[in-house]
Write an enzyme that holds these catalytic residues in place. Sequence first.
Site, mmCIF file in Angstrom:
data_model
loop_
_atom_site.group_PDB
_atom_site.id
_atom_site.type_symbol
_atom_site.label_atom_id
_atom_site.label_comp_id
_atom_site.label_asym_id
_atom_site.label_seq_id
_atom_site.Cartn_x
_atom_site.Cartn_y
_atom_site.Cartn_z
ATOM 1 N N TRP A 1 0.806 -1.226 0.000
ATOM 2 C CA TRP A 1 0.000 0.000 0.000
ATOM 3 C C TRP A 1 0.835 1.270 0.000
ATOM 4 O O TRP A 1 0.301 2.371 -0.084
ATOM 5 C CB TRP A 1 -0.951 -0.005 1.200
ATOM 6 C CG TRP A 1 -2.122 -0.924 1.022
ATOM 7 C CD1 TRP A 1 -2.463 -1.607 -0.107
ATOM 8 C CD2 TRP A 1 -3.119 -1.246 2.002
ATOM 9 N NE1 TRP A 1 -3.605 -2.337 0.109
ATOM 10 C CE2 TRP A 1 -4.035 -2.140 1.387
ATOM 11 C CE3 TRP A 1 -3.338 -0.888 3.333
ATOM 12 C CZ2 TRP A 1 -5.147 -2.660 2.065
ATOM 13 C CZ3 TRP A 1 -4.429 -1.398 4.001
ATOM 14 C CH2 TRP A 1 -5.330 -2.272 3.367
ATOM 15 N N GLU B 1 11.684 2.012 -4.075
ATOM 16 C CA GLU B 1 11.460 3.395 -3.603
ATOM 17 C C GLU B 1 12.342 3.694 -2.398
ATOM 18 O O GLU B 1 12.790 4.829 -2.211
ATOM 19 C CB GLU B 1 9.964 3.603 -3.294
ATOM 20 C CG GLU B 1 9.171 3.737 -4.596
ATOM 21 C CD GLU B 1 7.740 3.253 -4.519
ATOM 22 O OE1 GLU B 1 7.198 3.108 -3.412
ATOM 23 O OE2 GLU B 1 7.153 2.999 -5.597
ATOM 24 N N SER C 1 3.265 -2.806 -11.916
ATOM 25 C CA SER C 1 2.046 -2.626 -12.708
ATOM 26 C C SER C 1 1.265 -3.923 -12.936
ATOM 27 O O SER C 1 0.681 -4.115 -14.004
ATOM 28 C CB SER C 1 2.354 -1.936 -14.037
ATOM 29 O OG SER C 1 2.902 -0.642 -13.803
ATOM 30 N N GLY D 1 1.212 -3.044 -6.238
ATOM 31 C CA GLY D 1 1.108 -1.722 -5.632
ATOM 32 C C GLY D 1 -0.277 -1.138 -5.861
ATOM 33 O O GLY D 1 -1.237 -1.455 -5.154
ATOM 34 N N GLY D 2 -0.390 -0.292 -6.885
ATOM 35 C CA GLY D 2 -1.624 0.456 -7.148
ATOM 36 C C GLY D 2 -2.886 -0.402 -7.123
ATOM 37 O O GLY D 2 -3.903 -0.016 -6.522
HETATM 38 P P1 PGA Z 1 2.729 -0.966 -8.858
HETATM 39 O O1 PGA Z 1 3.777 -1.068 -7.625
HETATM 40 O O2 PGA Z 1 1.965 -2.265 -8.868
HETATM 41 O O3 PGA Z 1 1.865 0.216 -8.507
HETATM 42 O O4 PGA Z 1 3.540 -0.778 -10.090
HETATM 43 C C1 PGA Z 1 4.444 -2.262 -7.351
HETATM 44 C C2 PGA Z 1 5.379 -2.065 -6.198
HETATM 45 O O5 PGA Z 1 5.988 -0.979 -6.099
HETATM 46 O O6 PGA Z 1 5.549 -2.947 -5.344
#
Ligand code: PGA
Length: 232
Positions: A7, A86, A190, A211-212
């Site tokens: 998240w 990140e 993604s 993620g998203g």
């Molecule tokens: P995303 O992020 O699915 O939004 O690309 C994946 C992640 O950073 O773990």
Amino acid sequence: MLIAGNWKMFKGPSETRAFADAFEPPDGVDAVLCPPYPSLAAAVEGGLATYAQSVHWAPEGAFTGEVSAPMLLELGVQGAIVGHSERRQFFGETDETVARRSIAALEAGLGVIACVGESQEEREAGDTEVILRLQVESIRDAVGAHERLVIAYEPVWAIGTGKTATPDRAQAAHAFIKTLLDVPVLYGGSVKPENADELLSQADVDGALVGGASLEVESFTAICQSAARIRS
Ligand code: PGA
């Protein structure tokens, strides 16, 4: 198959409770959610299998802004992501600190999802395998093929961009990672309900770090359902 939802810095405790009330993981899938620290307790209390987004290597100490493995365990948290790109990009995480976090977390009894992946420039320069080797060997040398360790392969250029590695490329990277360290490898970058089937059907793709698309119950559930279908 493990489907983990990262998240990032989204969802405080009340949104976390709402998600937990609405989410029912399908049978046959290990669905894990990784909320920000202030929402961990709400996630655990809501019955979600819960991982943190990082963990420090010391059990306690003068490390402002960090949390330790014993603190997470006391809350009922089952594991932690370490080395997300990140954190590597914005917070000075290195292969060395990723290794130290992994050792401490595994020794304390947490599960670990250790993230690796090349950047756009590294891929274009033909350095994908060199980078993956450095990142994976650093984790392997620290903890080996631990039973509570999984790797997440997340090409940096695919995170949050809507671009995914083609299933072939993901498969090739996963197979390469397993030659270095024989643990399950999740794909991240993604992942969406529309591409989950294709990615999760690859032989060496053992799950996903999402993620998203993990922020909405519907899309996260749809990805979990893909996993359940493919492995049944
Ligand atoms: P995303 O992020 O699915 O939004 O690309 C994946 C992640 O950073 O773990």
